[in-house]
Design a protein around this motif. Structure first.
Motif, PDB file in Angstrom:
ATOM      1  N   SER A 105      41.644  40.641  32.122  1.00  0.00           N
ATOM      2  CA  SER A 105      40.552  41.545  32.474  1.00  0.00           C
ATOM      3  C   SER A 105      39.768  41.008  33.666  1.00  0.00           C
ATOM      4  N   LEU A 106      39.497  39.692  33.647  1.00  0.00           N
ATOM      5  CA  LEU A 106      38.767  39.080  34.756  1.00  0.00           C
ATOM      6  C   LEU A 106      39.516  39.265  36.066  1.00  0.00           C
ATOM      7  N   GLN A 107      40.814  38.980  36.058  1.00  0.00           N
ATOM      8  CA  GLN A 107      41.593  39.084  37.287  1.00  0.00           C
ATOM      9  C   GLN A 107      41.700  40.529  37.770  1.00  0.00           C
ATOM     10  N   ASP A 108      41.910  41.462  36.859  1.00  0.00           N
ATOM     11  CA  ASP A 108      42.000  42.875  37.245  1.00  0.00           C
ATOM     12  C   ASP A 108      40.709  43.353  37.900  1.00  0.00           C
ATOM     13  N   ARG A 109      39.570  42.965  37.321  1.00  0.00           N
ATOM     14  CA  ARG A 109      38.284  43.393  37.862  1.00  0.00           C
ATOM     15  C   ARG A 109      37.992  42.715  39.194  1.00  0.00           C
ATOM     16  N   ARG A 110      38.354  41.464  39.323  1.00  0.00           N
ATOM     17  CA  ARG A 110      38.172  40.770  40.608  1.00  0.00           C
ATOM     18  C   ARG A 110      39.049  41.391  41.691  1.00  0.00           C
ATOM     19  N   HIS A 111      40.289  41.701  41.363  1.00  0.00           N
ATOM     20  CA  HIS A 111      41.188  42.307  42.343  1.00  0.00           C
ATOM     21  C   HIS A 111      40.683  43.675  42.788  1.00  0.00           C
ATOM     22  N   HIS A 112      40.073  44.400  41.881  1.00  0.00           N
ATOM     23  CA  HIS A 112      39.511  45.703  42.239  1.00  0.00           C
ATOM     24  C   HIS A 112      38.412  45.538  43.293  1.00  0.00           C
ATOM     25  N   VAL A 113      37.550  44.542  43.099  1.00  0.00           N
ATOM     26  CA  VAL A 113      36.484  44.272  44.071  1.00  0.00           C
ATOM     27  C   VAL A 113      37.083  43.863  45.413  1.00  0.00           C
ATOM     28  N   LEU A 114      38.056  42.982  45.392  1.00  0.00           N
ATOM     29  CA  LEU A 114      38.669  42.508  46.631  1.00  0.00           C
ATOM     30  C   LEU A 114      39.363  43.643  47.375  1.00  0.00           C
ATOM     31  N   ASN A 115      40.004  44.533  46.652  1.00  0.00           N
ATOM     32  CA  ASN A 115      40.665  45.674  47.296  1.00  0.00           C
ATOM     33  C   ASN A 115      39.650  46.592  47.970  1.00  0.00           C
ATOM     34  N   ARG A 116      38.520  46.820  47.312  1.00  0.00           N
ATOM     35  CA  ARG A 116      37.483  47.661  47.899  1.00  0.00           C
ATOM     36  C   ARG A 116      36.917  47.026  49.165  1.00  0.00           C
ATOM     37  N   LEU A 117      36.679  45.727  49.130  1.00  0.00           N
ATOM     38  CA  LEU A 117      36.140  45.045  50.302  1.00  0.00           C
ATOM     39  C   LEU A 117      37.163  45.017  51.439  1.00  0.00           C
ATOM     40  N   THR A 118      38.432  44.885  51.091  1.00  0.00           N
ATOM     41  CA  THR A 118      39.479  44.915  52.109  1.00  0.00           C
ATOM     42  C   THR A 118      39.543  46.275  52.776  1.00  0.00           C
ATOM     43  N   ASP A 119      39.503  47.338  51.979  1.00  0.00           N
ATOM     44  CA  ASP A 119      39.512  48.691  52.541  1.00  0.00           C
ATOM     45  C   ASP A 119      38.302  48.938  53.438  1.00  0.00           C
ATOM     46  N   ALA A 120      37.173  48.319  53.092  1.00  0.00           N
ATOM     47  CA  ALA A 120      35.950  48.491  53.884  1.00  0.00           C
ATOM     48  C   ALA A 120      35.896  47.540  55.078  1.00  0.00           C
TER      49      ALA A 120
END
Length: 348
Positions: A105-120
Motif C-alpha cells: 500500500s505504501l509503495q502504490d501510494r508513493r508511486h501515485h504521487v511520483l507519477n502525478r509530479l512527473t506528469d506535472a
C-alpha cells in the motif's frame, strides 16, 4: 545582476549553506532567469543569490508562493500513509510497517504521487523526494529484521521521538507559516532584517533548524529554504547498508557533512556536480581516519593532491567540514551538524 545577500548566514553553520542552495533551487524553479550562487569576499563571507531580477520583493513572493503551493490538501506533503492517520506518505523515515500488505500500500501510494509530479514536470519536488530517500523495505540485518531507515538521506535529521517524521513535522508546518506571511516578511527573514520562528514559537530551544544548526529561534523562511536545499544532495541506494549521501562522510548516522566554498558565481547545476564529485569527498576526508569517514584508507598522496588541484581549477577555495554529533536518548537520538571547520584548497 542584483545580489540578494543572506546577511546573517554564517559560513561555519550548515544551515547557512543549505538555505542558499534551497533558495537558489526554489527561485530557479519558478522560472527566474540567470540565477547564480556565490559568496561575498572578505573575512566574514556571506552567501549570495544573484539574478537580474532578484529584488527582495520578487524573491520574497517566489518563496511565499512556493510554500503556499505545498500548503494545500492536494500537495504531496499533505498526503498520508493511509486514511485516518497523520504520518506523511513521502517521509523517508517512519515508524515500522509490519505487514507485506502495508508495504504494498505504501509503495502504490508513493508511486501515485511520483507519477502525478512527473506528469506535472515538477522537477524540484521530484529532486527533493529522491534526495530524501524512502523507507527501506529491502535492507535487513542478520536476524531478518527490516532496517527501514537505511534508505534515507543522512541530511534528514528530524528526531523520531513520539512518532515524529520529516514531512509531517517540518515540511507541513513550515509551508503553512511561510504561506501566511507577506512577500516582504519572507524576504526580510531571508535577508536577516527580522527573525520569526512561527513553528518553534521563538522558544530558546526551538528545533526548527532540524539538525543544521544548534537549537534556537530560527527564521522560518531560512529553515524552509534550508530543507529544500537537501534537494541538491543526491543519494545512492545500496542493497546492504545505509544509502550513500552526497556531502556526507561516515558510517551510518555518524561522521561529517561537507560543502564547498568557491570564487565567482555558480549555476545550480555546477554546484550539484561539485557536491556529488568524488574529488570533493576525497578532499573533505583530508586528515581523517578511515574509521571516522567510512572511506577505504588511501595512502597515495598523489591522489589527494589530484583532488585538490581538480577543485582549485573549478574555483573551490575551501571545503567546510561539519562533525555530526548525537544527543538525547538511544531510542530517539537527535543528530546535529556542529560548527564547521575550513579546509583551504590553496586557491587565491
Amino acid at each position: 545582476m542584483t545580489d540578494f545577500v543572506l546577511a546573517t548566514a554564517e559560513p561555519t553553520t550548515m544551515l547557512s549553506h543549505l538555505a542558499l542552495y534551497g533558495l537558489a533551487a526554489i527561485v530557479e524553479d519558478s522560472g527566474l532567469n540567470g540565477v547564480r550562487l556565490s559568496w561575498t569576499a572578505g573575512m566574514t563571507p556571506r552567501p549570495v543569490l544573484s539574478a537580474p531580477d532578484a529584488t527582495p520583493e520578487t524573491v520574497g513572493e517566489i518563496v511565499r508562493r512556493h510554500a503556499a503551493r505545498h500548503d494545500t490538501p492536494e500537495s504531496w506533503p499533505s498526503r498520508q500513509i493511509s486514511e485516518g492517520e497523520q504520518r506523511a506518505l513521502m517521509s523517508p523515515r517512519i515508524s515500522g510497517i509490519s505487514s507485506s500488505e502495508g508495504w504494498r500500500s505504501l509503495q502504490d501510494r508513493r508511486h501515485h504521487v511520483l507519477n502525478r509530479l512527473t506528469d506535472a514536470r515538477a522537477l524540484l519536488d521530484l529532486r527533493l523526494i529522491a534526495a530524501l530517500g524512502e523507507p527501506s523495505y529491502w535492507s535487513k540485518n542478520r536476524k531478518g529484521d527490516r532496517l527501514q531507515d537505511d534508505g534515507a538521506s543522512r541530511l534528514e535529521m528530524q528526531p523520531r521521538n513520539q512518532g515524529s517524521e520529516f514531512v509531517g513535522n517540518r515540511i507541513r508546518p513550515l509551508a503553512a507559516a511561510i504561506a501566511a506571511r507577506t512577500a516582504v516578511a519572507v524576504s526580510d527573514g531571508l535577508l536577516g532584517r527580522s527573525a520569526r520562528d512561527e513553528i518553534g514559537k521563538d522558544r530558546p530551544d526551538s528545533r526548527t533548524p532540524t539538525g543544521f544548526a544548534a537549537p534556537g529561534p530560527t527564521d522560518n523562511a531560512v529553515a524552509w529554504c534550508a530543507l529544500w536545499g537537501i534537494s541538491q544532495f543526491p543519494i545512492a541506494q545500496r542493497t546492504n547498508g545505509f544509502a550513500i549521501t552526497s556531502g556526507h562522510l561516515g558510517r551510518g548516522t555518524s561522521g561529517y557533512f561537507y560543502v564547498p566554498v568557491w570564487d565567482g558565481r555558480w549555476r545550480t547545476a555546477r554546484h550539484r556536480s561539485i557536491v556529488a564529485s568524488e574529488q570533493l569527498s576525497q578532499f573533505a576526508s583530508t586528515g581523517l581516519s578511515s574509521d571516522s569517514t567510512g572511506r577505504v584508507s588511501d595512502d597515495d598522496v598523489s591522489s589527494g593532491e589530484a583532488a585538490r588541484q581538480w577543485l582549485v581549477k573549478r574555483g573551490v577555495t575551501a571545503v567546510v567540514r561539519f562533525p555530526v554529533h548525537r544527543f538525547g536518548s538511544d531510542s530517539a537520538p537527535e543528530r546535529r551538524a556542529m560548527l564547521g571547520a575550513l579546509l583551504k584548497t590553496g586557491r587565491r
